[in-house]
Design a protein around this motif. Structure first.
Motif, PDB file in Angstrom:
ATOM      1  N   THR A 109       0.849  -1.183   0.000  1.00  0.00           N
ATOM      2  CA  THR A 109       0.000   0.000   0.000  1.00  0.00           C
ATOM      3  C   THR A 109       0.888   1.237   0.000  1.00  0.00           C
ATOM      4  O   THR A 109       1.913   1.275   0.671  1.00  0.00           O
ATOM      5  N   VAL A 122      -4.015   7.330  -2.154  1.00  0.00           N
ATOM      6  CA  VAL A 122      -3.752   6.064  -1.482  1.00  0.00           C
ATOM      7  C   VAL A 122      -4.116   4.926  -2.424  1.00  0.00           C
ATOM      8  O   VAL A 122      -5.189   4.926  -3.033  1.00  0.00           O
ATOM      9  N   LEU A 175      -7.452  -1.465   0.892  1.00  0.00           N
ATOM     10  CA  LEU A 175      -7.921  -0.432   1.802  1.00  0.00           C
ATOM     11  C   LEU A 175      -9.320  -0.713   2.335  1.00  0.00           C
ATOM     12  O   LEU A 175     -10.155  -1.294   1.646  1.00  0.00           O
TER      13      LEU A 175
END
Length: 155
Positions: A93, A105, A109
């Protein structure tokens, strides 16, 4: 949810476009107009027509590749249910702050929002607190300033 708790925002609207071997979903409120889709595959993504997304106009692998360029995660894809192949998350990540303050991002997640947890692979989160679409950026605060560096490069 009790009175005074949560938000009065509408539940996110998700549009779905089916093609041979791939389905593309689009959440309009998350679109930040990076234009990765229309530049990357104009035969599939064309704002001048309705529907504007025709996933069957290109090979599913190519459609998936271009959808993954969408930095906000407004565009997502999944393959046929019988294939059960969701969009794979980036590993490891990564989190990157743009000069304007957004957090880009990518990875495996779980994003907590007003309607519960959402499993995501790509998001652009609000870094200034002014977004009306928390926790996602909607360019309503300082991040509304033009910023050519806010779009991560395609992998």
């Amino acid at each position: 949810m009790t009175e005074g708790e949560g938000t009065t925002e509408e539940r996110p609207r998700l549009k779905e476009y089916e093609g041979e071997g791939i389905t593309v979903t689009f959440e309009p409120r998350r679109c930040l107009h990076a234009a990765e889709c229309v530049h990357g595959l104009p035969e599939v993504f064309d704002l001048s027509r309705r529907p504007w997304v025709l996933p069957g106009a290109a090979e599913p692998a190519r459609v998936a590749e271009v959808v993954r360029r969408c930095p906000s995660g407004a565009l997502q894809y999944h393959h046929r249910p019988e294939d059960a192949v969701p969009e794979p998350p980036d590993s490891p990540t990564t989190i990157r702050r743009t000069p304007a303050g957004q957090l880009v991002v990518r990875g495996d997640l779980v994003v907590a929002g007003p309607y519960g947890d959402r499993h995501e692979t790509r998001v652009m989160l609000c870094g200034c607190g002014a977004s009306g679409n928390q926790p996602y950026c909607d360019h309503s605060g300082p991040c509304a300033e033009p910023d050519d560096e806010d779009v991560p490069e395609a992998r």
